[in-house]
Design a protein around this motif. Structure first.
Motif, PDB file in Angstrom:
ATOM      1  N   GLN A  80       0.831  -1.210   0.000  1.00  0.00           N
ATOM      2  CA  GLN A  80       0.000   0.000   0.000  1.00  0.00           C
ATOM      3  C   GLN A  80       0.867   1.262   0.000  1.00  0.00           C
ATOM      4  O   GLN A  80       0.485   2.281  -0.577  1.00  0.00           O
ATOM      5  N   VAL A  81       2.037   1.185   0.608  1.00  0.00           N
ATOM      6  CA  VAL A  81       2.995   2.288   0.511  1.00  0.00           C
ATOM      7  C   VAL A  81       3.468   2.437  -0.930  1.00  0.00           C
ATOM      8  O   VAL A  81       3.544   3.555  -1.465  1.00  0.00           O
ATOM      9  N   LEU A  82       3.775   1.314  -1.588  1.00  0.00           N
ATOM     10  CA  LEU A  82       4.169   1.364  -3.001  1.00  0.00           C
ATOM     11  C   LEU A  82       3.078   2.006  -3.851  1.00  0.00           C
ATOM     12  O   LEU A  82       3.371   2.809  -4.749  1.00  0.00           O
ATOM     13  N   GLU A  83       1.845   1.639  -3.597  1.00  0.00           N
ATOM     14  CA  GLU A  83       0.733   2.211  -4.369  1.00  0.00           C
ATOM     15  C   GLU A  83       0.690   3.722  -4.207  1.00  0.00           C
ATOM     16  O   GLU A  83       0.508   4.462  -5.182  1.00  0.00           O
ATOM     17  N   GLU A  84       0.852   4.191  -2.980  1.00  0.00           N
ATOM     18  CA  GLU A  84       0.847   5.638  -2.732  1.00  0.00           C
ATOM     19  C   GLU A  84       1.976   6.329  -3.508  1.00  0.00           C
ATOM     20  O   GLU A  84       1.776   7.375  -4.137  1.00  0.00           O
ATOM     21  N   LEU A  85       3.175   5.754  -3.461  1.00  0.00           N
ATOM     22  CA  LEU A  85       4.322   6.355  -4.141  1.00  0.00           C
ATOM     23  C   LEU A  85       4.128   6.344  -5.661  1.00  0.00           C
ATOM     24  O   LEU A  85       4.439   7.328  -6.347  1.00  0.00           O
ATOM     25  N   ALA A  86       3.618   5.241  -6.198  1.00  0.00           N
ATOM     26  CA  ALA A  86       3.425   5.143  -7.637  1.00  0.00           C
ATOM     27  C   ALA A  86       2.345   6.087  -8.132  1.00  0.00           C
ATOM     28  O   ALA A  86       2.415   6.594  -9.260  1.00  0.00           O
ATOM     29  N   ALA A  87       1.335   6.340  -7.298  1.00  0.00           N
ATOM     30  CA  ALA A  87       0.296   7.293  -7.686  1.00  0.00           C
ATOM     31  C   ALA A  87       0.870   8.694  -7.831  1.00  0.00           C
ATOM     32  O   ALA A  87       0.423   9.483  -8.665  1.00  0.00           O
ATOM     33  N   ALA A  88       1.875   8.991  -7.018  1.00  0.00           N
ATOM     34  CA  ALA A  88       2.509  10.307  -7.096  1.00  0.00           C
ATOM     35  C   ALA A  88       3.498  10.378  -8.246  1.00  0.00           C
ATOM     36  O   ALA A  88       3.566  11.382  -8.965  1.00  0.00           O
ATOM     37  N   ARG A  89       4.295   9.311  -8.429  1.00  0.00           N
ATOM     38  CA  ARG A  89       5.245   9.247  -9.536  1.00  0.00           C
ATOM     39  C   ARG A  89       5.700   7.808  -9.694  1.00  0.00           C
ATOM     40  O   ARG A  89       6.315   7.249  -8.797  1.00  0.00           O
TER      41      ARG A  89
END
Length: 390
Positions: A80-89
């Motif tokens: 879920q942390v990865l998802e947050e980061l990927a949504a940003a960039r």
């Protein structure tokens, strides 16, 4: 036009610590990632300084043991942390996923001495990793790799070329799969190679249609000498180690895909509710409303699929089939959602003034990396019906 700030996704996190972790990630995104994402991607700038910050914040070793500098977080939280980061960039989210993949072999198969020596710097010491499996002539057929490692006293000498290496040329360490024995999967061994090893050189980065901020390059091993104490696992165990890493890595790609799709949906909804035609917002028109509804449904289904696979992994249960399903579904969903986002924006979606076209270009690579989606279908079918007959 700068990217919209990612819209917070309501998450069911297992502990107060994990809730604080996601809050920290969102703060870093707001301050350090989102404001510069579009400009830096357009310029092809890799944010190495940001990865240093992520490492110092404890975000490059989340699913690993705290005894070696990791975060002791379950995969359910890490993804879920990865998802947050990927949504940003996506360059950032995918970069964290690749780094975690590069640490997997040593964390899972290294000796205690190796782990004590290397993992603290890899997980929390500001280092950046890369994973070297593919070659110019062996992509999906990874067991046919040709890079060789030959024993020379207490050392190994590695010769060959690796291809499509994310962070190629800028990584501090590489997990390298090389042939040490017979043809096929049983003759492959894993090594931990320093990024500054003599004889290791990177080709110029590939010119890609997307992910321009993330360097992808061939690596040439011209008699690279590594000590035997940098061999990971037993001789001939490398391919099994690689497959184990890829099962977990595919979940990382699935989470990144959903993050990218969420960013595209946020952009589409924001545009549709603000753009007026025929005297009202275009979001009022049923054709567009249904399109947005389908986009959101694909994202929620993909998120549920990758989290279900992560929970199996966290419970110590088999999850290879579910990882392949998650990677397949989530990356196909991201491709369709980003295409639909461009459609919602119409002509503006086709211009670089809005991020929708970038999201669409970036989504394509997720259907290819860490096993094409055709390979994922083969993996799933083997779990269902057994190996193919010859």
């Amino acid at each position: 036009m700068p990217d919209r700030a990612p819209q917070p996704v309501e998450r069911q996190l297992p502990t107060e610590e994990s809730q604080d972790l996601v809050a920290l990630v969102r703060d870093i995104i707001q301050r350090e990632i989102a404001p510069r994402a579009a400009e830096e991607e357009d310029a092809g700038h890799f944010p190495r300084e940001l990865f240093t910050l992520l490492s110092a914040s404890g975000l490059l070793g989340l699913p690993y043991d705290s005894a070696h500098g990791g975060g002791d977080q379950p995969y359910e939280v890490y993804l879920q942390v990865l998802e947050e980061l990927a949504a940003a960039r996506l360059t950032v989210g995918l970069g964290v996923s690749v780094h975690s993949l590069a640490c997997h072999a040593l964390a899972g198969y290294g000796t205690k001495a190796q782990q004590n020596e290397h993992l603290p710097a890899m997980l929390g010491g500001g280092l950046l990793g890369a994973y070297c499996l593919s070659e110019p002539a062996s992509g999906s057929d990874a067991a046919s790799l040709r890079t060789k490692a030959v024993r020379d006293g207490d050392d190994w000498v590695i010769t060959g070329t690796k291809a499509w290496i994310t962070h190629g040329g800028i990584a501090d360490f590489y997990t390298v799969l090389a042939r040490t024995g017979q043809e096929g999967a049983r003759g492959i061994t894993a090594f931990l190679v320093p990024g500054d090893a003599a004889g290791l050189n990177a080709a110029p980065p590939e010119k890609k249609m997307g992910m321009k901020g993330s360097p992808t390059a061939q690596l040439h091993f011209d008699g690279v000498r590594v000590a035997d104490d940098r061999r990971i696992g037993d001789e001939g165990q490398g391919f099994a180690i690689a497959l184990s890493a890829l099962d977990s890595g595919r979940l990382g790609i699935a989470a990144c895909a959903i993050g990218l799709a969420q960013a595209a949906l946020d952009e589409a909804v924001g545009y549709a509710t603000g753009r007026r035609q025929f005297g009202r917002p275009i979001a009022d028109f049923q054709g567009l409303r249904f399109l947005l509804a389908d986009m959101a449904t694909r994202i929620e289904a993909g998120r549920a699929l990758y989290l279900a696979a992560a929970r199996l992994r966290d419970a110590g249960r088999p999850f290879s089939q579910q990882a392949a399903m998650a990677k397949l579904f989530c990356t196909d969903a991201a491709m369709q959602v980003t295409i639909d986002a461009v459609q919602v924006l119409g002509g503006y979606g086709y211009t670089a003034d809005f991020p929708a076209e970038r999201y669409m270009r970036e989504a394509k690579v997720l259907q290819i990396v860490e096993g094409t989606n055709q390979i994922q279908r083969m993996v799933i079918a083997r779990h269902l019906a057994g190996p193919e007959t010859r």
